[in-house]
Design an enzyme around this catalytic site. Structure first.
Site, PDB file in Angstrom:
ATOM      1  NE  ARG A 183      -0.573   1.029   4.762  1.00 26.73           N
ATOM      2  CZ  ARG A 183      -1.032   1.044   6.020  1.00 26.73           C
ATOM      3  NH1 ARG A 183      -2.067   0.309   6.362  1.00 26.73           N
ATOM      4  NH2 ARG A 183      -0.471   1.803   6.927  1.00 26.73           N
ATOM      5  CG  ASN A 225      -4.687   5.114   6.449  1.00 22.74           C
ATOM      6  OD1 ASN A 225      -5.382   5.274   7.452  1.00 22.74           O
ATOM      7  ND2 ASN A 225      -3.661   4.278   6.427  1.00 22.74           N
ATOM      8  CD  GLU A 226      -1.881   5.032   9.711  1.00 23.55           C
ATOM      9  OE1 GLU A 226      -1.162   4.322   8.990  1.00 23.55           O
ATOM     10  OE2 GLU A 226      -2.342   4.650  10.799  1.00 23.55           O
ATOM     11  CD  GLU A 241      -6.187   3.392  11.770  1.00 24.33           C
ATOM     12  OE1 GLU A 241      -5.185   2.688  12.042  1.00 24.33           O
ATOM     13  OE2 GLU A 241      -6.412   3.828  10.643  1.00 24.33           O
ATOM     14  CG  HIS A 246      -3.993  -4.778  12.737  1.00 24.90           C
ATOM     15  ND1 HIS A 246      -4.867  -4.351  13.713  1.00 24.90           N
ATOM     16  CD2 HIS A 246      -3.133  -3.763  12.535  1.00 24.90           C
ATOM     17  CE1 HIS A 246      -4.544  -3.112  14.068  1.00 24.90           C
ATOM     18  NE2 HIS A 246      -3.492  -2.738  13.367  1.00 24.90           N
TER      19      HIS A 246
END
Ligand SMILES: [Zn+2]
Length: 681
Positions: A124, A162-163, A321, A372
């Site tokens: 990713r 995201n991040e 998160e 995870h």
């Protein structure tokens, strides 16, 4: 330059739609499952009081299976189903993971590492945010999502990307870097001369005679230029921020009234400057993954939460998160002990979070993060973790009224992105001094003493704080140094550690004795650095607890007006000052030329806090019990008490414990590992 969002006085109003009770839930990826699992999800979400789902974070390949062809039917169904089940949606733009078709069509948008390696899809975050083709594709999918879901009743917030945190050293990045440098230093020969001066290119024959000669800091033979490295980090933070604001603006245009955020990766994330980013989001949202299951993890929750609240200017923030139960320590999965999901989550809420969200709802059965942790583990809902999630959901329902309230503090620890970046440079006196480690040590000492603490930028308005700690703030601009001077002169209490104020904003040393920016305030002058090897300490004498020692760093220090509180007890620095105190104007400035051990640091900061008139949130609270307070409108407030110890504790309190529903009429009895949230009567 970099500035703080921390204002003086009352925090600004909250963005719309963000504080309707406590948001509970997390990332939800139903595209990995079939309809039978969706039906079970609906039932389990109700059972656990889940009211919020983050959807679509990595769904680009499903939403746009071929360039310009969009398939939204499945996402329509997900949002409709969640809405029917009473779950609000934080809808993501999926731009952190472009589909394989994109990478093959636009290979120039694939990132290049410092050593020239081009990366390809298969994981990713594989894209270059400076590549025009990537930016166009990202903006297109964000616009399509905004137009389709603008009026959907489930939509509560936009979650861009995201991040954010990828950098690239390709030709697009080089061109962008040169544009950024021209904007910073000025165009033409004058600007180039300013750049040469800032980077010190007279050393090692690095002088640039044309802008085109300037490259990103690619792999090179020996030590890279520190000024170039620092500016490249600043460039990437700004470039990624431009990518964010482009998407944010298209979402705002097409979906007015819906707040827009992106998830920051907590205080440790090195790529973006949170202070400048926080000004651009409607609400600060933070992902936080602990690196320790033990006491260090507890202190880190407090540090992250105080940081998240502070970068947002004191407003409530969203914990976007965290991991249910598991911490990865040295590559091993370690479970926190039962009960920690509630206690740790309340640690964030007590410091201003209006949500407890997790990655992720249901554990994946395949893919890179199949192990995870999740609220519904591989073993299903008949598990300790799901039971704890349901307990937490029930507690958060009872805390709905806390949402929107704020936390205030009289002390602040400075955190500075430029100093973090500069201390990453090679060729410094010690590779072991990291700004955040020293900031964490100071914050943890205040935390152990029960003293509430903000995090602030060096150029913030510090006038509302009685005590300010400057922990290895290695770079200081003239303006930030002037702020600290004004603050102390006006009666402030300042605690400065080693490695602060050594260099200017271009990473050029301030000469004439260390720390050049702060010598006058501190009444001291250091002429040599003596950093300590890992595992060694320096013994300290007098005025510190018996047996006190310093870690990490020592220096040859001279008092020039300051009072000596402790000296080095042996070695080449024996008899020389180690810790000093200086009256400056109507204020007081302490200097720590080493990092004292925990007991000595606790004692020093408690003494400074006491001199400053800073008191713990609840004076006399038993050790191991964390006590904080959130303030609502008017006189209403909530006292959070979390007992991390194995012993029962009692503390003074009056009000209603929202967790048990019981009235507390003077003394709160907290069992071992117990929690309470007392609403003032
Ligand atoms: Zn690139």
């Amino acid at each position: 330059m970099r500035g703080s969002a921390t204002p003086g006085g009352t925090p600004p109003p909250n963005p719309p739609g963000t504080h309707s009770g406590m948001w509970f839930g997390g990332d939800y990826n139903p595209e990995q499952w079939d309809a039978a699992v969706w039906a079970q999800d609906d039932v389990l979400m109700r059972e656990a009081s889940v009211n919020t789902a983050t959807v679509g974070v990595f769904s680009w390949a499903l939403l746009e299976p071929a360039e310009g062809r969009f398939e939204f039917g499945w996402l329509d169904a997900v949002l409709d189903r969640l809405h029917a089940n009473g779950v609000r949606v934080i809808l993501a733009t999926p731009t952190a993971s472009p589909p394989p078709w994109f990478t093959l069509a636009y290979p120039d948008a694939m990132p290049v590492t410092r050593d020239g390696t081009r990366l390809w899809h298969g994981s990713r975050d594989t894209y270059c945010a400076a590549a025009p083709s990537y930016r166009r594709a990202a903006l297109r999918i964000a616009g399509e999502l905004a137009r389709r879901y603008a009026g959907h009743p489930a939509l509560a917030m936009w979650h861009v990307h995201n991040e954010y945190g990828t950098r690239c050293w390709c030709d697009h990045a080089a061109a962008g870097f040169r544009r950024w440098l021209r904007a910073r230093y000025g165009d033409g020969d004058h600007g180039l001369a300013a750049l040469n001066e800032a980077w010190g290119t007279a050393f090692w024959s690095q002088r640039y005679s044309a802008w085109e000669q300037i490259l990103p800091p690619l792999a090179t033979q020996y030590l890279p230029n520190p000024g170039q490295d620092l500016d490249f980090r600043r460039f990437w933070s700004d470039e990624l921020l431009a990518a964010f604001t482009q998407q944010r603006d298209v979402l705002r245009q097409n979906s007015p009234g819906i707040p827009v955020t992106t998830n920051f990766m907590g205080p440790d994330h090195l790529v973006v400057d949170a202070w400048s980013w926080a000004r651009e989001v409607d609400v600060v949202a933070v992902d936080h993954y602990l690196s320790s299951a033990g006491p260090r993890g507890l202190a880190d929750i407090a540090f992250c939460a105080d940081w998240a609240r502070s970068v947002g200017g004191g407003r409530p923030w969203l914990l976007m998160e965290q991991a249910p139960s598991v911490v990865i320590e040295n590559g091993l999965m370690v479970h926190r002990e039962p009960g920690r999901m509630l206690r740790d989550s309340l640690g964030y809420v007590a410091r201003g979070a209006d949500s407890v969200l997790f990655f992720q709802w249901r554990a994946s059965r395949s893919g890179a993060e199949m192990y995870h942790p999740a609220l519904v583990p591989h073993a299903g809902p008949d598990t300790r973790i799901f039971a704890e999630a349901a307990e937490l959901g029930a507690v958060l329902r009872r805390l709905a009224g806390v949402a929107g309230s704020v936390v205030t503090a009289d002390a602040a620890v400075l955190v500075d992105t430029d100093s973090r970046w500069a201390l990453e440079s090679r060729g410094l006196p010690s590779p072991h001094v990291r700004h955040l480690d020293v900031a964490r040590a100071a914050h943890a000492a205040l935390w152990r003493s029960g003293i509430g603490c903000d995090i602030a930028a060096p150029d913030a308005d510090l006038s509302r704080y009685r005590l300010v700690v400057v922990p290895a703030v290695y770079l200081l601009t003239d303006a930030a140094a002037a702020t600290l001077r004004r603050y102390t002169d006006g009666g402030g209490h300042l605690v400065v550690t080693f490695c602060s104020g050594i260099a200017d904003e271009s990473h050029r040393i301030r000469i004439g004795g260390y720390p050049g920016a702060l010598r006058d305030i501190l009444g001291i002058r250091a002429e040599e650095f003596h950093p300590l090897p890992p595992g060694t300490t320096a013994r300290l004498s007098a005025a510190t607890p018996t047996g006190a020692h310093g870690n990490l760093w020592t220096e040859r220090l001279r008092a020039e007006g300051a009072e000596i509180l402790a000296r080095y007890a042996d070695g080449v620095l024996a008899g020389l000052p180690a810790i000093t105190r200086h009256c400056y104007g109507t204020g007081t400035a302490w200097y720590l030329s080493t990092l004292p051990d925990d007991d000595a640091l606790d004692a020093l900061l408690l003494e400074a806090a006491s001199a400053a008139g800073v008191r713990p949130a609840l004076p006399g609270a038993p050790p191991g019990v964390c006590v904080t307070r959130r303030h609502g409108n008017g006189a209403r407030s909530w006292l959070f008490a979390v007992n991390h110890s194995d012993r029962a504790a009692t503390l003074p309190a009056v009000g209603v414990d929202l967790i048990t529903g019981r009235e507390v009429t003077g003394t709160l009895e907290l069992p071992p590992h117990g929690v309470a949230v007392i609403r003032d009567a």
